[in-house]
Design a protein around this motif. Structure first.
Motif, PDB file in Angstrom:
ATOM      1  N   UNK A 176      21.330  42.086  36.627  1.00 31.86           N
ATOM      2  CA  UNK A 176      20.837  40.880  36.119  1.00 31.86           C
ATOM      3  C   UNK A 176      20.078  39.351  37.035  1.00 31.86           C
ATOM      4  N   UNK A 177      20.683  39.244  37.786  1.00 28.91           N
ATOM      5  CA  UNK A 177      20.259  38.186  38.785  1.00 28.91           C
ATOM      6  C   UNK A 177      19.464  39.336  40.322  1.00 28.91           C
ATOM      7  N   UNK A 178      20.275  40.240  40.599  1.00 25.36           N
ATOM      8  CA  UNK A 178      19.794  40.532  41.443  1.00 25.36           C
ATOM      9  C   UNK A 178      18.338  40.973  41.342  1.00 25.36           C
ATOM     10  N   UNK A 179      18.106  42.425  39.889  1.00 27.80           N
ATOM     11  CA  UNK A 179      16.939  42.324  39.259  1.00 27.80           C
ATOM     12  C   UNK A 179      15.878  41.015  39.589  1.00 27.80           C
ATOM     13  N   UNK A 180      16.285  40.012  38.844  1.00 30.23           N
ATOM     14  CA  UNK A 180      15.393  38.543  38.552  1.00 30.23           C
ATOM     15  C   UNK A 180      14.843  37.863  40.498  1.00 30.23           C
ATOM     16  N   UNK A 209       6.825  37.027  31.694  1.00 29.73           N
ATOM     17  CA  UNK A 209       8.190  36.603  30.228  1.00 29.73           C
ATOM     18  C   UNK A 209       9.000  37.099  30.490  1.00 29.73           C
ATOM     19  N   UNK A 210       8.666  39.099  30.594  1.00 30.44           N
ATOM     20  CA  UNK A 210      10.106  39.659  30.368  1.00 30.44           C
ATOM     21  C   UNK A 210      10.733  39.276  31.853  1.00 30.44           C
ATOM     22  N   UNK A 211      10.397  38.886  32.970  1.00 36.74           N
ATOM     23  CA  UNK A 211      11.490  37.947  33.126  1.00 36.74           C
ATOM     24  C   UNK A 211      12.354  36.536  32.624  1.00 36.74           C
ATOM     25  N   UNK A 212      11.376  36.280  32.183  1.00 38.30           N
ATOM     26  CA  UNK A 212      11.901  35.003  31.200  1.00 38.30           C
ATOM     27  C   UNK A 212      13.087  35.625  30.681  1.00 38.30           C
ATOM     28  N   UNK A 219      21.776  34.871  31.446  1.00 41.78           N
ATOM     29  CA  UNK A 219      22.536  33.300  30.357  1.00 41.78           C
ATOM     30  C   UNK A 219      24.063  33.891  29.218  1.00 41.78           C
ATOM     31  N   UNK A 220      22.935  34.161  28.247  1.00 44.80           N
ATOM     32  CA  UNK A 220      23.553  34.993  27.472  1.00 44.80           C
ATOM     33  C   UNK A 220      24.970  35.749  27.499  1.00 44.80           C
ATOM     34  N   UNK A 250      17.111  45.544  24.249  1.00 46.13           N
ATOM     35  CA  UNK A 250      15.479  45.347  24.610  1.00 46.13           C
ATOM     36  C   UNK A 250      14.875  45.102  25.547  1.00 46.13           C
ATOM     37  N   UNK A 251      15.324  44.235  26.728  1.00 46.16           N
ATOM     38  CA  UNK A 251      15.341  43.892  27.764  1.00 46.16           C
ATOM     39  C   UNK A 251      14.941  45.147  28.563  1.00 46.16           C
TER      40      UNK A 251
END
Length: 273
Positions: A176-180, A209-212, A219-220, A250-251
């Motif tokens: 997830x961090x790599x994607x962001x 908004x998807x990135x958010x 974080x979840x 969902x993301x």
């Protein structure tokens, strides 16, 4: 005996955090409006709202964790929590439907905004768009892999493998961090800015908004990882992690639609960079 609980529902005691959340959300949005209009102390109001809202989230969710440990989350309560999460994700689906609707409206009927886009899509003023099969494709593979790792963590938890749970969560968070990080790099080197035309606005709002949501999901999952190290989840009671896994899937699905329709179909036949 008077006061004895004779039902499976959890009656919440009076709490300050719902009221604090409402006022902090009002403060934050007021700060956003003040900052956009360049009013005095707008940044201060915005920072105060974000700070109190973050404190509200932390305290409120801490209370929920304490309730779970105290045994207040009976099967009936867990069922209703699942209903709540399902409805929340459904509302998020409709949120993204709005951005897809805008993108398709702009792209399928460019003649209705000919004075803005020159009667074609992407707009005539644009020289190049992002190559869908460069970083976007890599990010797609990263998110698909993260969907498998979070499923690995879920199955490990169900079968009592706590080490597998932790490793799966670690892998998902890192992905997830790599994607962001890659999306931030993509934005920094994009050949078009935000707000100049309808293409840039629709692109950055939908993908941004998807990135958010990816950041929120990361974080979840990080909170779930901390709870896993605390020994909070059991094979029979782990709705907190289950909700995070649902949100992450969902993301993943939303990104697949973004990649197919906005990156690939929306850029078809146009010069890429």
């Amino acid at each position: 005996m008077a006061g004895t609980k004779t039902h499976d529902y959890h009656i919440l005691p009076p709490d300050i955090w719902p009221l604090a959340g409402a006022f902090s959300a009002l403060t934050m949005t007021s700060g956003i409006a003040m900052t956009m209009h360049k009013l005095a102390y707008g940044h201060v109001v915005l920072a105060l709202g974000v700070l109190v809202l973050g404190l509200t989230f932390f305290s409120w969710f801490s209370n929920i964790v304490k309730e779970a440990k105290a045994g207040d989350h009976t099967p009936v309560v867990q069922l209703h929590l699942r209903y709540g999460m399902i409805l929340f994700i459904a509302s998020e689906v409709m949120f993204f439907v709005g951005w897809f609707w805008a993108f398709f409206d702009f792209s399928l009927f460019p003649s209705t905004i000919a004075d803005v886009v020159g009667g074609q899509w992407p707009p005539k003023s644009m020289e190049a768009v992002l190559d869908a099969f460069d970083l976007p494709l890599l990010n797609t593979l990263i998110l698909l892999c993260s969907g498998t790792t979070v499923t690995w963590a879920h199955h490990a938890l169900i079968h009592g493998d706590r080490e597998g749970l932790k490793k799966g969560l670690w892998a998902t968070i890192i992905l997830g961090v790599l994607f962001s990080s890659l999306q931030a790099y993509e934005y920094a080197h994009a050949p078009f800015p935000f707000g100049v035309n309808t293409y840039g606005s629709a692109f950055y709002m939908a993908t941004g908004f998807h990135g958010f949501h990816v950041i929120v999901g990361t974080i979840f999952l990080a909170v779930c990882l901390k709870r896993a190290y605390n020994g909070d989840f059991t094979p029979r009671q782990h709705f907190g992690f289950e909700a995070a896994a649902w949100y992450w899937h969902f993301v993943d699905v939303v990104w697949l639609f973004l990649f197919i329709w906005i990156y690939v179909w929306g850029n078809w036949g146009f010069p890429t960079e």
